[in-house]
Scaffold this active site. Structure first.
Site, PDB file in Angstrom:
ATOM      1  N   HIS A 192      -1.262  -6.978   5.990  1.00 54.03           N
ATOM      2  CA  HIS A 192      -2.512  -7.008   6.795  1.00 54.03           C
ATOM      3  C   HIS A 192      -2.086  -7.593   8.417  1.00 54.03           C
ATOM      4  O   HIS A 192      -2.878  -8.394   8.799  1.00 54.03           O
ATOM      5  CB  HIS A 192      -3.622  -7.875   6.332  1.00 54.03           C
ATOM      6  N   TYR A 250      -0.239  -9.081  -2.581  1.00 58.40           N
ATOM      7  CA  TYR A 250       0.003  -7.688  -2.181  1.00 58.40           C
ATOM      8  C   TYR A 250       1.603  -7.749  -2.572  1.00 58.40           C
ATOM      9  O   TYR A 250       2.246  -6.508  -3.005  1.00 58.40           O
ATOM     10  CB  TYR A 250       0.063  -7.397  -0.935  1.00 58.40           C
ATOM     11  N   ASN A 276       0.831  -1.299  -0.033  1.00 58.16           N
ATOM     12  CA  ASN A 276      -0.069  -0.100   0.087  1.00 58.16           C
ATOM     13  C   ASN A 276       0.797   1.215  -0.048  1.00 58.16           C
ATOM     14  O   ASN A 276       0.300   2.334  -0.746  1.00 58.16           O
ATOM     15  CB  ASN A 276      -0.854   0.006   1.341  1.00 58.16           C
TER      16      ASN A 276
END
Length: 710
Positions: A244, A253, A194
């Site tokens: 996460h 990811y 992210n």
């Protein structure tokens, strides 16, 4: 390479392609004269839209024709209204509408067709006014507002050189949803993949407004990604990658992270914001490659993404390979050469979803060049064992077969569900043992997750207590209370163990695996439960219709492998439906009964073994079980001179004694130990009277230590 003239280029269903290998049509002059940003925008167009191929040659001609048809269709069906930009995509349409605008912009970058640029500009502004407006409330998943939508809209805007009030309004909207403070702290939603995506968004925002401050921030905010972490999201020294907080995620990811970094390295090269840190180069082989086999990424590091579509593991493998080759342009020559050989090997062996058949043009051109280059060897599958204790994962490779183990711990969840994805992945952390023999690279790819019995995943020990969809906390916080999860490896062989608690059940078990040359020895002990239902250990649940042979003490699946199971084996052949398809399964399991007290098991998995070899191993297993209790599990393999043990408590197994809970492997004049619980100040291990003291081990993250024996 020949560069065709604009007039000689072909027509793509209403969109004329211009440019040639290595050259895109220059964007219209609409930016503040700033050489740094002019160069950056040019490089971004090259990386984003793709270069390095002849658009008039196949297969690029057909693939660009398909892009042209899609772009023309989107342009011609655009019908702005207060409720939508396209009638079939009612707002907010977080994904489809921005994606269509980006598709049109990519086609413009390759063609210079002003009608496409005009349609994209109008579409961006319409979507911005009705959905992605400065001051609007962020509704639903944060990711769409801070990463998904701005990344697509800004990419499209940069490719068409959006200017004037429309550019200003889009920049204001992005600043509202993606303020600079999101990159100020490395926590929450601004970590790992992210964080890289947010940096990409910030860089695109800088490009659109020639903003040096935001470009500086986009580059500098990558720094936390380029260092090891001790908890939470990021890379660990053992090669683990967590997202996460609780989920091993190299295969989803992680792929996004590597793709974003490869793009940034390529786009920023030669600009004032060039990335100098080489941390990620080491992670290619340390963190990602261990979980790739024959071009697909293993599901045990893909989190909830396993439930999305068949052959998603192969899709992610292709994306990973493309990122590695692109990143290779910035890597030292020796690393680049290894990566090219590694990716070539993946492509050569990937016969289920061939990389070249599904590659985007730029990746296709890179990979094709390597495939045709005799100076680049196709690297074979590596041989050896990789144990990643910080993510409770292990991968064992031997000639002709590979196995991978997925466990849960106090750090790592049983499974991840969220956004209505993977609601029945409950038991994937209960010791799921994946394995692939030659010729079965699609074993878990072809609709396995849609059709397999979720209570009977191979290798697991589970309570048959029925669970609701999405049992346990979302986003991976389905951990066990136990710290003893991990093991010891000398890089060739390994002992791995898991103190297991069932997900939302009372079941408890001690499970260990001993990874050898041609077999995996599987032991279980102390299996107890009080759920009022049966507990089972699933020897295997093979997606196949192949012939099954069952004889006293062993079983064999034709073309797959064999199993040496001393007693109690039960079998089932069935067809299972899910996701609109039906697949055949052969299930082998051990029934421990209702509410067992201290039940156990012992069996050998023989990947790729013939029926004759399986029968011979049943007659002479070649493995002696020294102990199989809730205090200690250990084996001796005379042919290898190997003794290995999972000491759940201090104890003795044959010639081996440990003073505290640990994992130990003795072979070839060396002693290997590890502290899976990561809490020992001191450990003494004695082998045939020879004492070795280790400590402290608490800070070693469960890593193995090898010392020579006298």
């Amino acid at each position: 390479m020949h560069r065709p003239s604009r007039r000689s280029l072909f027509l793509l269903t209403g969109v004329a392609v211009a440019g040639a290998a290595g050259a895109l049509v220059p964007a219209r002059a609409a930016y503040t004269p700033d050489d740094s940003f002019i160069r950056l925008r040019r490089r971004w167009r090259d990386v984003s839209a793709g270069t390095g191929y002849d658009p008039g040659a196949q297969p690029y001609r057909d693939r660009l024709a398909a892009l042209g048809r899609a772009a023309a269709r989107h342009r011609d069906t655009m019908a702005p209204s207060p409720a939508s930009l396209w009638p079939d995509q009612v707002f907010p349409s977080h994904v489809a509408t921005p994606r269509r605008l980006r598709t049109m912009a990519h086609a413009y970058a390759l063609t210079g067709d002003d009608s496409l640029a005009a349609a994209v500009a109008a579409g961006i502004d319409h979507y911005r006014r009705h959905v992605y407006a400065a001051g609007a409330d962020q509704v639903g998943n944060w990711w769409h507002w801070q990463i998904g939508m701005p990344k697509a809209l800004l990419d499209a805007a940069v490719l068409i050189a959006l200017d004037g009030p429309r550019s200003t309004a889009l920049r204001d909207a992005v600043d509202h949803f993606v303020p600079e403070r999101l990159l100020g702290r490395y926590d929450g939603n601004s970590t790992g993949a992210n964080r890289v995506d947010l940096c990409v968004v910030m860089l695109l925002r800088a490009m659109l407004g020639s903003d040096h401050g935001k470009a500086d921030l986009a580059a500098s905010a990558l720094a936390p990604v380029f260092r090891f972490v001790g908890e939470g999201d990021g890379f660990y020294r053992d090669g683990s990658f967590i997202q996460h907080t609780y989920v091993p995620y190299q295969g989803s990811y992680g792929v996004s992270l590597l793709s974003g970094l490869a793009t940034l390295f390529a786009a920023l090269r030669g600009t004032p914001w060039q990335v100098a840190d080489r941390f990620v180069f080491d992670m290619v082989e340390r963190s990602f490659a261990p979980f790739v086999r024959d071009g697909f990424v293993m599901d045990l590091v893909r989190g909830r993404a396993i439930s999305r579509r068949p052959y998603g593991d192969h899709d992610k493998g292709r994306e990973l390979a493309a990122s590695i080759l692109l990143l290779g342009d910035a890597a030292p020559a020796a690393q680049r050469a290894r990566w090219q050989a590694m990716v070539k090997g993946w492509a050569v062996r990937n016969t289920y979803r061939p990389m070249l058949e599904h590659a985007e043009p730029a990746f296709h051109a890179r990979l094709s060049a390597i495939m045709k280059d005799d100076a680049v060897p196709a690297a074979p599958e590596p041989v050896g064992h990789r144990l990643l204790p910080m993510s409770a994962r292990a991968v064992h490779r031997r000639p002709g077969w590979c196995a991978a183990l997925s466990m849960a711990s106090h750090r790592v969840g049983h499974y991840e569900h969220g956004n209505r994805e993977n609601p029945r992945g409950w038991h994937t952390g209960s010791g799921m043992l994946y394995w692939w023999a030659d010729g079965h690279g699609d074993q878990y790819s072809d609709a396995f997750w849609a059709t397999a019995d979720p209570y009977r995943l191979p290798g697991t020990t589970v309570s048959t207590l029925r669970l609701p969809d999405g049992a346990g906390a979302a986003w991976g916080d389905t951990r066990t209370p136990w710290r003893w999860v991990g093991g010891a490896t000398d890089g060739v062989y390994a002992v791995t163990g898991q103190h297991l608690s069932g997900l939302e059940s009372t079941m408890e078990a001690f499970k260990s695996w001993f990874f050898l040359d041609d077999a995996v020895v599987c032991l279980g002990a102390g299996i107890t439960a009080r759920d009022g239902v049966a507990v089972e250990t699933i020897v295997d649940n093979r997606r196949t219709g192949a012939a099954l042979t069952v004889e006293p003490g062993w079983a064999h699946i034709e073309g797959h492998g064999g199993y040496v199971v001393p007693e109690g084996l039960r079998t089932l052949r069935e067809s299972r439906a899910g996701g609109g398809v039906t697949r055949d399964y052969v299930t082998l399991w051990l029934d421990h009964g209702v509410d067992p007290r201290a039940a156990g098991y012992a069996y050998l998995l023989l990947p790729g073994a013939s029926r004759e070899r399986t029968r011979a191993r049943a007659a002479d297993p070649g493995v002696r079980v020294l102990a199989n209790t809730a205090r200690l599990q250990a084996v001796h393999v005379p042919a290898l001179g190997l003794t290995a043990a999972a000491f759940w408590n201090a104890g003795t197994a044959g010639d081996l004694t440990a003073s505290a809970p640990c994992a130990v492997l003795v072979r070839d004049g060396a002693l290997t130990v590890a502290d899976p619980r990561r809490d020992l100040d001191e450990l003494t291990v004695t082998w045939r009277g020879e004492r070795h003291t280790f400590g402290p081990l608490a800070g070693r993250e469960g890593a193995s230590i090898t010392v020579p024996l006298a």
